[in-house]
Design a protein around this motif. Structure first.
Motif, PDB file in Angstrom:
ATOM      1  N   LYS A 100     -30.345  17.143   5.005  1.00 33.65           N
ATOM      2  CA  LYS A 100     -29.788  16.950   6.328  1.00 33.65           C
ATOM      3  C   LYS A 100     -29.933  15.485   6.777  1.00 33.65           C
ATOM      4  CE  LYS A 100     -30.097  18.680  11.065  1.00 33.65           C
ATOM      5  NZ  LYS A 100     -30.796  19.623  11.982  1.00 33.65           N
ATOM      6  N   GLN A 101     -31.139  14.944   6.484  1.00 36.23           N
ATOM      7  CA  GLN A 101     -31.367  13.540   6.874  1.00 36.23           C
ATOM      8  C   GLN A 101     -30.475  12.591   6.063  1.00 36.23           C
ATOM      9  OE1 GLN A 101     -35.552  13.034   6.346  1.00 36.23           O
ATOM     10  NE2 GLN A 101     -36.112  14.363   8.072  1.00 36.23           N
ATOM     11  N   VAL A 102     -30.308  12.863   4.777  1.00 34.01           N
ATOM     12  CA  VAL A 102     -29.433  12.030   3.943  1.00 34.01           C
ATOM     13  C   VAL A 102     -27.982  12.153   4.395  1.00 34.01           C
ATOM     14  CG1 VAL A 102     -28.515  11.747   1.618  1.00 34.01           C
ATOM     15  CG2 VAL A 102     -30.959  12.066   1.956  1.00 34.01           C
ATOM     16  N   SER A 103     -27.563  13.375   4.748  1.00 35.12           N
ATOM     17  CA  SER A 103     -26.190  13.567   5.232  1.00 35.12           C
ATOM     18  C   SER A 103     -25.953  12.781   6.521  1.00 35.12           C
ATOM     19  CB  SER A 103     -25.929  15.057   5.471  1.00 35.12           C
ATOM     20  OG  SER A 103     -24.641  15.245   6.001  1.00 35.12           O
ATOM     21  N   GLY A 104     -26.945  12.802   7.429  1.00 34.97           N
ATOM     22  CA  GLY A 104     -26.809  12.027   8.664  1.00 34.97           C
ATOM     23  C   GLY A 104     -26.724  10.536   8.387  1.00 34.97           C
ATOM     24  N   ALA A 105     -27.556  10.077   7.438  1.00 34.82           N
ATOM     25  CA  ALA A 105     -27.526   8.661   7.091  1.00 34.82           C
ATOM     26  C   ALA A 105     -26.178   8.291   6.476  1.00 34.82           C
ATOM     27  CB  ALA A 105     -28.659   8.327   6.131  1.00 34.82           C
ATOM     28  N   GLN A 106     -25.633   9.177   5.629  1.00 37.72           N
ATOM     29  CA  GLN A 106     -24.327   8.902   5.027  1.00 37.72           C
ATOM     30  C   GLN A 106     -23.224   8.821   6.087  1.00 37.72           C
ATOM     31  OE1 GLN A 106     -24.094  12.128   2.214  1.00 37.72           O
ATOM     32  NE2 GLN A 106     -24.862  10.859   0.520  1.00 37.72           N
ATOM     33  N   GLU A 107     -23.315   9.708   7.070  1.00 35.18           N
ATOM     34  CA  GLU A 107     -22.324   9.677   8.146  1.00 35.18           C
ATOM     35  C   GLU A 107     -22.382   8.353   8.911  1.00 35.18           C
ATOM     36  OE1 GLU A 107     -19.334  10.602  10.750  1.00 35.18           O
ATOM     37  OE2 GLU A 107     -19.911  11.628   8.884  1.00 35.18           O
ATOM     38  N   ASP A 138       6.943   4.439  -1.114  1.00 35.75           N
ATOM     39  CA  ASP A 138       7.203   5.864  -0.939  1.00 35.75           C
ATOM     40  C   ASP A 138       6.224   6.394   0.112  1.00 35.75           C
ATOM     41  OD1 ASP A 138       7.718   8.538  -1.056  1.00 35.75           O
ATOM     42  OD2 ASP A 138       7.597   8.695  -3.237  1.00 35.75           O
ATOM     43  N   LEU A 139       6.724   6.601   1.336  1.00 39.86           N
ATOM     44  CA  LEU A 139       5.851   7.038   2.424  1.00 39.86           C
ATOM     45  C   LEU A 139       5.246   8.412   2.166  1.00 39.86           C
ATOM     46  CD1 LEU A 139       7.818   5.883   5.619  1.00 39.86           C
ATOM     47  CD2 LEU A 139       6.028   4.691   4.355  1.00 39.86           C
ATOM     48  N   SER A 140       6.001   9.310   1.564  1.00 36.45           N
ATOM     49  CA  SER A 140       5.471  10.663   1.313  1.00 36.45           C
ATOM     50  C   SER A 140       4.304  10.617   0.332  1.00 36.45           C
ATOM     51  CB  SER A 140       6.585  11.573   0.786  1.00 36.45           C
ATOM     52  OG  SER A 140       7.171  11.007  -0.385  1.00 36.45           O
ATOM     53  N   GLU A 141       4.389   9.765  -0.678  1.00 32.20           N
ATOM     54  CA  GLU A 141       3.296   9.657  -1.654  1.00 32.20           C
ATOM     55  C   GLU A 141       2.046   9.074  -1.000  1.00 32.20           C
ATOM     56  OE1 GLU A 141       2.287   7.344  -5.854  1.00 32.20           O
ATOM     57  OE2 GLU A 141       4.347   7.458  -5.111  1.00 32.20           O
ATOM     58  N   ILE A 142       2.220   8.023  -0.186  1.00 25.84           N
ATOM     59  CA  ILE A 142       1.069   7.426   0.484  1.00 25.84           C
ATOM     60  C   ILE A 142       0.447   8.426   1.453  1.00 25.84           C
ATOM     61  CG2 ILE A 142       0.405   5.662   2.168  1.00 25.84           C
ATOM     62  CD1 ILE A 142       2.267   3.742   0.829  1.00 25.84           C
ATOM     63  N   ALA A 143       1.278   9.197   2.177  1.00 27.03           N
ATOM     64  CA  ALA A 143       0.750  10.189   3.114  1.00 27.03           C
ATOM     65  C   ALA A 143      -0.112  11.214   2.393  1.00 27.03           C
ATOM     66  CB  ALA A 143       1.901  10.865   3.851  1.00 27.03           C
ATOM     67  N   ARG A 144       0.350  11.709   1.256  1.00 26.75           N
ATOM     68  CA  ARG A 144      -0.435  12.704   0.510  1.00 26.75           C
ATOM     69  C   ARG A 144      -1.732  12.093  -0.033  1.00 26.75           C
ATOM     70  NH1 ARG A 144       4.803  14.099  -1.302  1.00 26.75           N
ATOM     71  NH2 ARG A 144       4.526  12.805  -3.153  1.00 26.75           N
ATOM     72  N   ALA A 145      -1.639  10.840  -0.519  1.00 27.47           N
ATOM     73  CA  ALA A 145      -2.825  10.208  -1.096  1.00 27.47           C
ATOM     74  C   ALA A 145      -3.896   9.973  -0.032  1.00 27.47           C
ATOM     75  CB  ALA A 145      -2.430   8.896  -1.766  1.00 27.47           C
ATOM     76  N   VAL A 146      -3.503   9.454   1.122  1.00 28.40           N
ATOM     77  CA  VAL A 146      -4.481   9.184   2.182  1.00 28.40           C
ATOM     78  C   VAL A 146      -5.023  10.492   2.745  1.00 28.40           C
ATOM     79  CG1 VAL A 146      -4.828   8.113   4.432  1.00 28.40           C
ATOM     80  CG2 VAL A 146      -3.412   6.977   2.720  1.00 28.40           C
ATOM     81  N   ALA A 147      -4.161  11.504   2.876  1.00 30.95           N
ATOM     82  CA  ALA A 147      -4.639  12.809   3.362  1.00 30.95           C
ATOM     83  C   ALA A 147      -5.695  13.375   2.421  1.00 30.95           C
ATOM     84  CB  ALA A 147      -3.464  13.762   3.505  1.00 30.95           C
ATOM     85  N   ALA A 148      -5.525  13.174   1.102  1.00 28.64           N
ATOM     86  CA  ALA A 148      -6.527  13.648   0.140  1.00 28.64           C
ATOM     87  C   ALA A 148      -7.859  12.939   0.347  1.00 28.64           C
ATOM     88  CB  ALA A 148      -6.012  13.434  -1.274  1.00 28.64           C
ATOM     89  N   GLU A 149      -7.837  11.655   0.752  1.00 27.59           N
ATOM     90  CA  GLU A 149      -9.079  10.921   1.005  1.00 27.59           C
ATOM     91  C   GLU A 149      -9.875  11.552   2.158  1.00 27.59           C
ATOM     92  OE1 GLU A 149      -8.256   6.854   1.753  1.00 27.59           O
ATOM     93  OE2 GLU A 149      -7.085   6.533  -0.086  1.00 27.59           O
ATOM     94  N   PHE A 150      -9.160  12.115   3.135  1.00 26.28           N
ATOM     95  CA  PHE A 150      -9.810  12.673   4.321  1.00 26.28           C
ATOM     96  C   PHE A 150     -10.033  14.183   4.198  1.00 26.28           C
ATOM     97  CE2 PHE A 150      -8.291   8.677   5.898  1.00 26.28           C
ATOM     98  CZ  PHE A 150      -9.147   8.319   6.927  1.00 26.28           C
ATOM     99  N   ALA A 151      -9.742  14.763   3.037  1.00 25.09           N
ATOM    100  CA  ALA A 151      -9.823  16.223   2.893  1.00 25.09           C
ATOM    101  C   ALA A 151     -11.244  16.730   3.154  1.00 25.09           C
ATOM    102  CB  ALA A 151      -9.340  16.643   1.507  1.00 25.09           C
ATOM    103  N   GLN A 152     -12.265  16.130   2.544  1.00 23.22           N
ATOM    104  CA  GLN A 152     -13.641  16.600   2.712  1.00 23.22           C
ATOM    105  C   GLN A 152     -14.101  16.436   4.164  1.00 23.22           C
ATOM    106  OE1 GLN A 152     -15.523  18.236   0.600  1.00 23.22           O
ATOM    107  NE2 GLN A 152     -17.147  18.396   2.155  1.00 23.22           N
ATOM    108  N   ARG A 153     -13.791  15.308   4.744  1.00 21.79           N
ATOM    109  CA  ARG A 153     -14.175  15.081   6.138  1.00 21.79           C
ATOM    110  C   ARG A 153     -13.483  16.081   7.055  1.00 21.79           C
ATOM    111  NH1 ARG A 153     -13.041   9.477   9.480  1.00 21.79           N
ATOM    112  NH2 ARG A 153     -13.645  10.269  11.557  1.00 21.79           N
ATOM    113  N   ALA A 154     -12.201  16.442   6.744  1.00 20.36           N
ATOM    114  CA  ALA A 154     -11.487  17.416   7.559  1.00 20.36           C
ATOM    115  C   ALA A 154     -12.140  18.786   7.456  1.00 20.36           C
ATOM    116  CB  ALA A 154     -10.025  17.486   7.117  1.00 20.36           C
ATOM    117  N   VAL A 155     -12.604  19.148   6.250  1.00 21.65           N
ATOM    118  CA  VAL A 155     -13.283  20.432   6.083  1.00 21.65           C
ATOM    119  C   VAL A 155     -14.556  20.468   6.916  1.00 21.65           C
ATOM    120  CG1 VAL A 155     -14.475  21.907   4.421  1.00 21.65           C
ATOM    121  CG2 VAL A 155     -12.284  20.873   3.822  1.00 21.65           C
ATOM    122  N   GLU A 156     -15.325  19.367   6.878  1.00 22.62           N
ATOM    123  CA  GLU A 156     -16.560  19.304   7.657  1.00 22.62           C
ATOM    124  C   GLU A 156     -16.284  19.363   9.151  1.00 22.62           C
ATOM    125  OE1 GLU A 156     -18.371  15.701   6.462  1.00 22.62           O
ATOM    126  OE2 GLU A 156     -18.831  16.379   4.417  1.00 22.62           O
TER     127      GLU A 156
END
Length: 470
Positions: A284-291, A321-339
């Protein structure tokens, strides 16, 4: 030499040069014209008297009293010397039978008028001369009499002298008026310039605490300078306020994650020293530090982007290609979105959506929009990224389920170090949207907030020119 003196001398000098040029252009032609008019008037008067005089002299060898009166009146009317000659044959050296003046006079014109039988006009030594044969014969007929009139050009000269004196008087008056007007105008101008100088010095010494420059409504260059100085002062005040706000925000935003990381590390160190490390608590402490480290990294990225923009780093221009960039950046935020409990949805477009721009800059704008959307979207909310063609533009929209943006802040949020009032305590420098808009404009596009009421939450639209790949 002061500016006021130079302006005054310039006005007076300009008036002097103008009047001198006018005198040179006016007086010589005027004198010549007056001389010609005097000669024509004298000739007309003499010729008008000839018929009456001829009637009195016809068939007579002497001058009757009535003819003498006619000659005397002619002399008085023309202010000239009148002479009457008779000669058959004519003797050029003979004296005139009638002479209203005194002294010698030339007779060459009289001889020509007698031999040619024609009126002769001439000028000699400042005297207008007219010799009229009586009767007029022409074709070298010999007249019985010759009337000679001698008029001095002094009349024309006196007229020119009067005009010259009037011109000099007008010149003196115009010089005086030019000097007075120049003194008043230069005084007003110099006072305004001195006021601007004093304001600039005060601004340089006191900074933003200096009073605002006085408003100058005059529609001239000095007025423009005063208004520009006032605008500059307002800009400096805004920049200083933004700098102070940035320093205050930066100290808070940097201190908070650093303090949190320091606290987490100290707790982990105590647990390690005591040998009672709890794995779940440590995670928990490591997760807070990472955040907090992610927060620090985001702040550092924003500051780096601002420094690059201010340095004028050139962006690439190529098909993106805007659609490709949108999918790529959305994948970067996938874990944060789940949290965060937020769903990121990128609908698949019918085909690739191509735009002209810098791939890295476009990706940076999408990251800014998704980061803001995750911050302000509630748990269970939807963050949707849509890519499409809109007329002659390619458009990417990012919509969230957050609280939206008040109407009064719809442009404010795109300024540096400005954050909206509905952030809910979320941290940040207030640089993200300002960076995104400037990147979009440097690529020939625009980043704007979709008008309220068309969507839920807040919707930002990135539009760029269309450029298809070769």
């Amino acid at each position: 030499m002061s500016l006021r003196t130079r302006l005054l001398l310039s006005l007076v000098g300009t008036s002097a040069i103008t009047l001198l040029a006018l005198a040179l252009a006016l007086l010589p032609p005027l004198q010549s014209r007056l001389r010609d008019e005097a000669r024509d008037a004298l000739e007309q008067t003499v010729l008008a008297s000839r018929p009456t005089l001829e009637a009195e002299l016809r068939g007579k060898r002497g001058v009757s009293p009535k003819a003498g009166d006619l000659l005397q009146r002619l002399a008085e009317r023309t202010d000239a010397r009148v002479l009457l000659y008779r000669g058959v044959p004519f003797d050029a050296s003979a004296a005139a039978l009638v002479d209203t003046g005194s002294g010698g006079t030339s007779r060459d014109d009289v001889l020509r008028a007698w031999t040619e039988g024609l009126t002769n006009s001439s000028q000699l030594d400042g005297t207008l001369r007219i010799a009229v044969p009586i009767p007029a014969t022409g074709d070298r007929g010999i007249p019985d009499w010759v009337l000679a009139v001698r008029q001095s050009e002094a009349q024309a000269t006196r007229a020119v002298s009067v005009v010259r004196q009037a011109f000099v008087a007008a010149a003196v008056i115009s010089f005086a008026i030019a000097a007075v007007l120049g003194f008043l105008l230069s005084g007003t101008l110099v006072r305004r310039l001195r006021r601007l100088r004093s304001t600039a010095i005060t601004l340089a010494t006191e900074g933003i605490d200096a009073p605002a420059p006085p408003h100058d409504p005059a529609p001239d260059e000095v007025g423009d300078l005063g208004r520009a100085l006032r605008t500059m002062h307002e800009g400096i005040v805004r920049q200083e306020e933004a700098r102070r706000a940035f320093v205050a925000t930066a100290s808070h935003e940097l201190r908070t994650p650093i303090t949190s990381i320091q606290g987490n590390l100290e707790l982990l160190a105590e647990d390690l020293d005591e040998g009672s490390l709890d794995a779940a608590d440590a995670r928990k402490q490591v997760s807070g530090a990472q955040e907090q480290l992610r927060r620090l990294a985001n702040l550092a990225t924003e500051l780096l982007d601002v420094s690059r923009l201010d340095a004028g780093v050139t962006l690439r221009s190529e098909p993106v290609d805007l659609s490709e960039i949108a999918r790529a950046v959305a994948a970067e935020f996938a874990q944060r979105a789940v949290e965060a409990g937020v769903l990121i949805e990128v609908p698949e477009p019918r085909g690739s959506v191509w735009a002209e721009g810098d791939p890295g800059a476009v990706a940076r704008i999408v990251r800014i929009l998704l980061d803001n959307g995750l911050r302000f979207s509630p748990r269970g909310g939807l963050l949707q990224v849509t890519v499409e063609y809109a007329g002659d533009r390619a458009r990417m929209t990012v919509s969230d389920d957050g609280p939206g943006v008040p109407v009064s802040e719809r442009e404010q949020i795109f300024h540096r170090f400005r954050r909206g009032s509905t952030t809910g305590g979320e941290g940040g420098f207030g640089l993200g949207l300002a960076i995104g808009r400037e990147l979009a404009r440097r690529m020939g596009g625009e980043l704007a907030l979709v008008p309220e009421g068309l969507t839920r939450g807040a919707t930002f639209a990135l539009t760029l020119p269309i450029q298809l790949p070769e």
